[in-house]
Design an enzyme around this catalytic site. Structure first.
Site, PDB file in Angstrom:
ATOM      1  N   ASP A   1      -1.015  -6.289  -0.652  1.00 24.80           N
ATOM      2  CA  ASP A   1      -1.241  -5.680   0.662  1.00 24.80           C
ATOM      3  C   ASP A   1      -2.729  -5.428   0.866  1.00 24.80           C
ATOM      4  OD1 ASP A   1       0.028  -4.888   2.943  1.00 24.80           O
ATOM      5  OD2 ASP A   1       0.988  -3.121   2.064  1.00 24.80           O
TER       6      ASP A   1
ATOM      7  N   ASP B   1       0.845  -1.198   0.000  1.00 24.19           N
ATOM      8  CA  ASP B   1       0.000   0.000   0.000  1.00 24.19           C
ATOM      9  C   ASP B   1       0.884   1.252   0.000  1.00 24.19           C
ATOM     10  OD1 ASP B   1       0.859  -0.120   2.605  1.00 24.19           O
ATOM     11  OD2 ASP B   1      -1.131  -0.019   3.518  1.00 24.19           O
ATOM     12  N   SER B   2       2.212   1.046   0.032  1.00 26.48           N
ATOM     13  CA  SER B   2       3.148   2.154  -0.192  1.00 26.48           C
ATOM     14  C   SER B   2       2.914   2.762  -1.569  1.00 26.48           C
ATOM     15  CB  SER B   2       4.599   1.676  -0.056  1.00 26.48           C
ATOM     16  OG  SER B   2       4.809   0.513  -0.829  1.00 26.48           O
TER      17      SER B   2
ATOM     18  N   GLU C   1      -1.386  -5.813   8.304  1.00 28.93           N
ATOM     19  CA  GLU C   1      -0.641  -5.256   9.432  1.00 28.93           C
ATOM     20  C   GLU C   1      -1.325  -5.598  10.750  1.00 28.93           C
ATOM     21  OE1 GLU C   1      -0.203  -1.029   8.901  1.00 28.93           O
ATOM     22  OE2 GLU C   1       0.801  -1.246   6.967  1.00 28.93           O
TER      23      GLU C   1
ATOM     24  N   LYS D   1      -0.935  -9.615   2.562  1.00 26.86           N
ATOM     25  CA  LYS D   1      -0.247  -9.159   3.780  1.00 26.86           C
ATOM     26  C   LYS D   1      -1.205  -8.261   4.539  1.00 26.86           C
ATOM     27  CE  LYS D   1       2.982  -5.727   3.810  1.00 26.86           C
ATOM     28  NZ  LYS D   1       2.344  -4.747   4.708  1.00 26.86           N
TER      29      LYS D   1
ATOM     30  N   GLU E   1       9.137  -4.382  10.566  1.00 27.25           N
ATOM     31  CA  GLU E   1       9.518  -3.061  10.038  1.00 27.25           C
ATOM     32  C   GLU E   1      10.016  -2.153  11.160  1.00 27.25           C
ATOM     33  OE1 GLU E   1       6.752  -1.262   7.332  1.00 27.25           O
ATOM     34  OE2 GLU E   1       7.869   0.636   7.281  1.00 27.25           O
TER      35      GLU E   1
HETATM   36  O1  KIV Z   1       3.476  -1.149   1.700  1.00 25.89           O
HETATM   37  C1  KIV Z   1       4.658  -1.561   1.701  1.00 25.89           C
HETATM   38  O2  KIV Z   1       5.426  -1.316   0.780  1.00 25.89           O
HETATM   39  C2  KIV Z   1       5.081  -2.344   2.848  1.00 25.89           C
HETATM   40  C3  KIV Z   1       6.527  -2.684   2.939  1.00 25.89           C
HETATM   41  C4  KIV Z   1       7.302  -1.494   3.307  1.00 25.89           C
HETATM   42  C5  KIV Z   1       6.772  -3.827   3.850  1.00 25.89           C
HETATM   43  O3  KIV Z   1       4.292  -2.663   3.678  1.00 25.89           O
END
Ligand code: KIV
Length: 289
Positions: free
Chosen positions: A87, A48-49, A119, A117, A186
Site C-alpha cells: 500500500d 496501511d491498515s 487510493e 495500491k 471498499e
Molecule cells: O489498508 C488496507 O488494509 C486496505 C484494505 C482494507 C483494502 O486498504
C-alpha cells in the site's frame, strides 16, 4: 516443499475471465504471510491498515514509507506463491507523479513487492499513469478510501447518492483505461459493485461491497478476531484468536506463578556427578583464596 508458480498481476484478469474468484488478505509479518500463502491465498496486501491493527494509530494517516517498507520486507520473506502488493501510505503519492514513482519504486526495489495500491480516482490519475509508464503495476482503490477519512467524515458507506455513484463509475473507468490491473471497491452498495464489476474488464476486489465483485479482501486481524471490539458489519469472524491468545497468556501466567512452568519436559538435565564436581571445585577455589 518446492517453489510454486507465483501469482502474477496478469493472472488477475485471467481469473476474472475464467470466473475464478480472486482471494486477497492483508498481512504485515512473515509468519502470518507464510500461513496465508500455505493456505493458498492468491494475493497479500501489506495494507496501511497496519497502522491501526498493529501499530496502535487511530487511523491510517500516520503510516510512513519506512513502516510499509519494513512490513513489506517481512511479508515477502514468508511468501512462496502469492502476489505481494504494498500500500502507498498517505502523502507518499499525493504530492506529485515524480514523488509517487520514487516511493513506489522503493516498495518494489527495497521492499520486494510486486505491485502497489493507491487510493483515489481522477485525483491520482497522473500518478497512476506515471507508475504504469515506469513498469510498476497498480491496484486502484475506490469507495471508502480511509486516507480521506477527514474529508468523508468517518468510516461510512460510500456512493449511495447518485452523484457519488456516478463519480465512482467514472473514476473506475479512468483507472481501467490508465492500465490498473485490478480495483479495490471498499464499502459501497452491493448492487452498484456488482453492476460495475460486470462492466469492467479488470477485476474488482470487494471489501464491504457484496458478493458480485470478482474477488474479496479482508483485514486478516478482523477475520481472526484479533482487532478487539472493532467489528465492521462486512467482516465475518472465521476464528477467535484473540480469545485463544488471552487464554494461553492467562494459563502461562498462572503456571509460572504456581511454579508449574517450566517442568521437566521444558528443562535441560545434567548428571548429578558432574554437578557435584563443579560445586566441589568452586568450594575448593573459595577456601584457597
Ligand atoms: O489498508 C488496507 O488494509 C486496505 C484494505 C482494507 C483494502 O486498504
Amino acid at each position: 516443499m518446492g517453489k510454486k508458480e507465483p501469482v502474477r498481476t496478469t493472472d488477475f484478469r485471467l481469473m476474472k475471465e475464467k470466473g475464478q474468484k480472486i482471494t486477497m488478505l492483508t498481512a504485515y509479518d512473515c509468519n502470518m504471510a507464510r500461513l496465508q500463502d500455505e493456505a493458498g491465498v492468491d494475493s497479500i496486501l501489506v495494507g496501511d491498515s497496519v497502522g491501526m491493527v498493529m501499530l496502535g494509530y487511530d487511523n491510517t494517516l500516520p503510516v510512513t514509507m519506512e513502516e510499509i517498507l519494513h512490513h513489506t520486507r517481512a511479508v515477502v520473506r514468508g511468501v512462496n506463491r502469492a502476489l505481494v502488493i504494498a500500500d502507498m501510505p498517505f502523502m507518499s503519492f499525493q504530492v506529485s507523479p515524480e514523488k509517487t514513482v520514487e516511493n513506489a519504486g522503493r516498495l518494489l526495489k527495497e521492499g520486494g513487492a510486486t505491485a502497489v495500491k493507491l487510493e483515489g480516482g481522477q485525483e491520482v490519475l497522473a500518478q497512476t499513469r506515471a507508475l504504469i509508464a515506469a513498469g510498476i503495476p497498480v491496484l486502484g482503490h475506490l469507495g471508502l478510501t480511509p486516507q480521506s477519512i477527514h474529508q468523508m467524515g468517518g468510516f461510512k458507506v460510500q456512493a449511495r447518492a447518485v452523484a457519488q455513484a456516478e463519480k465512482l463509475i467514472t473514476d473506475a473507468r479512468l483507472l481501467e483505461q490508465a492500465g490498473v490491473f485490478g480495483l479495490v471497491l471498499e464499502c459501497i452498495p452491493a448492487p452498484l459493485a456488482e453492476k460495475l464489476s460486470r462492466s469492467l474488464s479488470i477485476p474488482t476486489i470487494g471489501i464491504g461491497a457484496g458478493s458480485g465483485c470478482d474477488g474479496q479482501v479482508l483485514v486478516a486481524h478482523d477475520l481472526l478476531g484479533l482487532s478487539g471490539d472493532f467489528a465492521p458489519r462486512f467482516v465475518r469472524r472465521y476464528a477467535d484468536l484473540g480469545e485463544a491468545m488471552q487464554e494461553g497468556f492467562s494459563r502461562y501466567l498462572a503456571e509460572v506463578r504456581e511454579g508449574e512452568f517450566p517442568g521437566e519436559k521444558e528443562s535441560f538435565s545434567m548428571d548429578q556427578e558432574t554437578l557435584q564436581k563443579i560445586f566441589d571445585r568452586e568450594e575448593n577455589s573459595e577456601t584457597n583464596q
